[in-house]
Design an enzyme around this catalytic site. Sequence first.
Site, mmCIF file in Angstrom:
data_model
loop_
_atom_site.group_PDB
_atom_site.id
_atom_site.type_symbol
_atom_site.label_atom_id
_atom_site.label_comp_id
_atom_site.label_asym_id
_atom_site.label_seq_id
_atom_site.Cartn_x
_atom_site.Cartn_y
_atom_site.Cartn_z
ATOM 1 N N ASP A 66 0.895 -1.057 -0.013
ATOM 2 C CA ASP A 66 -0.169 0.063 0.054
ATOM 3 C C ASP A 66 0.944 1.274 0.025
ATOM 4 O O ASP A 66 2.093 1.272 0.379
ATOM 5 C CB ASP A 66 -0.829 0.106 1.068
ATOM 6 C CG ASP A 66 -1.877 -1.131 1.417
ATOM 7 O OD1 ASP A 66 -2.068 -1.626 0.304
ATOM 8 O OD2 ASP A 66 -2.849 -0.818 1.924
ATOM 9 N N ASP A 67 0.221 2.373 -0.440
ATOM 10 C CA ASP A 67 0.707 4.019 0.011
ATOM 11 C C ASP A 67 1.904 4.342 -1.129
ATOM 12 O O ASP A 67 2.118 5.287 -0.957
ATOM 13 C CB ASP A 67 1.141 3.810 1.204
ATOM 14 C CG ASP A 67 0.191 4.054 2.277
ATOM 15 O OD1 ASP A 67 -1.140 3.840 1.875
ATOM 16 O OD2 ASP A 67 0.268 4.106 3.464
ATOM 17 N N HIS A 116 -5.969 2.977 -3.951
ATOM 18 C CA HIS A 116 -6.234 3.089 -2.640
ATOM 19 C C HIS A 116 -6.563 4.767 -2.376
ATOM 20 O O HIS A 116 -6.101 5.437 -1.361
ATOM 21 C CB HIS A 116 -4.599 2.938 -2.299
ATOM 22 C CG HIS A 116 -4.493 2.521 -0.708
ATOM 23 N ND1 HIS A 116 -5.318 2.010 0.086
ATOM 24 C CD2 HIS A 116 -3.453 3.197 0.146
ATOM 25 C CE1 HIS A 116 -5.036 1.953 1.316
ATOM 26 N NE2 HIS A 116 -3.909 2.670 1.379
ATOM 27 N N HIS A 215 3.643 -2.039 3.092
ATOM 28 C CA HIS A 215 3.798 -0.800 2.617
ATOM 29 C C HIS A 215 4.872 -0.385 1.885
ATOM 30 O O HIS A 215 6.217 -0.671 2.590
ATOM 31 C CB HIS A 215 3.636 0.321 3.573
ATOM 32 C CG HIS A 215 2.376 0.319 4.405
ATOM 33 N ND1 HIS A 215 1.835 -0.528 5.365
ATOM 34 C CD2 HIS A 215 0.935 1.062 4.095
ATOM 35 C CE1 HIS A 215 0.754 -0.571 5.633
ATOM 36 N NE2 HIS A 215 0.144 0.521 5.120
#
Length: 291
Positions: A66-67, A116, A215
């Site tokens: 993620d991110d 996201h 992440h």
Amino acid sequence: MIKLSSVALCALLTLGATAAVARDCEPDALGVSRTIAIGPKGTAVGLQSYPRTLDLQDHEVVLTFDDGPAEPTARVLDALAKECALATFFVIGRNAEEAPAMVRREATEGHSVGYHSYSHPANTLRLMYDEGAKADIEKGVAAVQKASGDKSAPFFRFPGFADTPELVAYLEGKGFTIFGSDLWASDWSPMAPKAELDLVMSRLEKAGKGIVLFHDSKAQTAAMLPDFLSALKSRGYKLVHIVPGEGETPIVEAGPDWTSTTEPIIAKTLAGKVKGAAAGDGHGHSHGGEK
């Protein structure tokens, strides 16, 4: 409006994944054991948030990040490439606008690129009114589609896992699969790479399989990843890659004793905050008391 990937795109993604697995792989590379096609009928999976998950066999792992993209993303991709390993990246739209070449690299190397939100709002999509939340989602989709060269997948993960029934229904109705996770590395908390490795492997050994959340925005995760991939090999784990496809998504329902891991954390994190308050900036998850 949100645009979904076409059958042609599915084929391109699958071909890209095959090429990535075959490219310059060492004989002992981890590679990808099999690919799971995620069907066009929207659903939500990941036992930490939803009472169902992908139908994985024992010792099968799905890697998700993620991110990103962020500064450590290139090192994450380098580590994956060395092992001919494929993952799914849930990309923040604003970050995609700032680093489109990195998103394009993810897609070109055969990884699945999902969404996201655009801004990863600090107060989460749950505390936005529906129209604002939908606009943030759609803006993020458009940004990631553009950055990836229209090679993104209809996969979505809620920032901070903070969904709402209305937003889940909205996304599922458009054919998106919503991904929670089955276990996480807690890499939003600062720790040494070795400590992160020990933590995530202990959780994986307990679960036996699952969708794992990292992440790619975290330097400690980029530093830990080569050892994690080596640990998967040495302990007999197999890597499964997810791509858009046709037919039914293979899922398994949770047992009657299932409870959400994320809901108590979300409630604690958002306690006292008012719906409709300014979302603010929010690079990275805010997971409150998670350990």
